[in-house]
Design a protein around this motif. Structure first.
Motif, short mmCIF file in Angstrom:
data_model
loop_
_atom_site.label_atom_id
_atom_site.label_comp_id
_atom_site.label_asym_id
_atom_site.label_seq_id
_atom_site.Cartn_x
_atom_site.Cartn_y
_atom_site.Cartn_z
N GLU A 46 -2.45 8.00 -4.20
CA GLU A 46 -2.06 6.84 -4.10
C GLU A 46 -1.22 6.79 -2.76
N PHE A 47 -1.16 5.33 -2.37
CA PHE A 47 -0.43 5.13 -1.19
C PHE A 47 0.90 5.40 -1.30
N TYR A 59 4.84 0.04 6.31
CA TYR A 59 4.44 -0.35 4.54
C TYR A 59 5.03 0.78 3.87
N ALA A 61 4.90 1.86 -0.71
CA ALA A 61 4.51 1.68 -1.94
C ALA A 61 6.17 1.34 -2.70
N TYR A 103 -2.31 -1.79 7.78
CA TYR A 103 -2.41 -2.59 6.28
C TYR A 103 -3.51 -1.96 5.61
N ASN A 104 -4.59 -1.53 6.25
CA ASN A 104 -5.87 -1.12 5.52
C ASN A 104 -5.50 0.28 4.80
N SER A 106 -2.72 1.01 3.71
CA SER A 106 -1.91 0.65 2.66
C SER A 106 -2.48 0.25 1.34
N THR A 107 -3.64 -0.44 1.81
CA THR A 107 -4.37 -0.92 0.66
C THR A 107 -5.56 0.18 0.35
N THR A 109 -8.13 0.97 1.99
CA THR A 109 -9.20 0.26 2.51
C THR A 109 -10.15 1.00 3.64
#
Length: 124
Positions: A46-47, A59, A61, A103-104, A106-107, A109
Motif C-alpha cells: 500500500e501507498f 501526499y 495515505a 501523484y502517480n 500515490s495512486t 499508477t
C-alpha cells in the motif's frame, strides 16, 4: 534507473518514533518523484507517502496523515520518512520508490524503481 537503498527500520514500541532513510544513486536523483510504500503480512502493498521532485508537494495515505512526514534532500540524494506516534498496525516492510510523478506514486499508477525494503515492527 535510479538505485535505492532503505535503512532505519527496526523494532519500536507503540507511540514511539522512527526515521527511515532512502539513499539513491548519485545520478539524476532530483529528476524523480519519490515515495514510500509498505506491505504487512497477508496484505497487499500500500501507498504511504510521496513527494514531488522539488519537495514542494506531498501526499499521504489517510492512515498516516498527521503522524508521518516525508521529506527529501536532493543535495544528499536522500528521501526520508519520519514516523511518529507509531501503532502496531504500522508494522510492515517499508519500501522506497522512485517515479516520474508524485501523484502517480500515490495512486500506484507508475512506479519506476524500488528499494529492497526495511522492516518496521511496532510492539504494543
Amino acid at each position: 534507473q535510479v538505485q535505492l537503498v532503505e535503512s532505519g527500520g527496526g523494532l519500536v514500541q507503540a507511540g514511539g518514533s522512527l526515521r527511515l532513510s532512502c539513499a539513491a544513486s548519485g545520478r539524476t536523483f532530483s529528476t524523480y518523484a519519490m515515495g514510500w510504500f509498505r506491505q504487512a503480512p497477508g496484505k497487499e502493498r500500500e501507498f504511504v507517502a510521496a513527494i514531488t521532485r522539488s519537495g514542494s508537494t506531498t501526499y499521504y495515505a489517510d492512515s498516516v496523515k498527521g503522524r508521518f512526514t516525508i521529506s527529501r534532500d536532493n543535495a544528499k540524494n536522500t528521501v526520508y520518512l519520519q514516523m511518529n506516534s507509531l501503532k502496531p498496525e504500522d508494522t510492515a516492510v517499508y519500501y522506497c520508490a522512485a517515479g516520474a510523478f508524485a501523484y502517480n506514486l500515490s495512486t500506484m499508477t507508475t512506479v519506476g524503481s524500488w528499494g529492497q525494503g526495511t522492516q518496521v515492527t511496532v510492539s504494543s
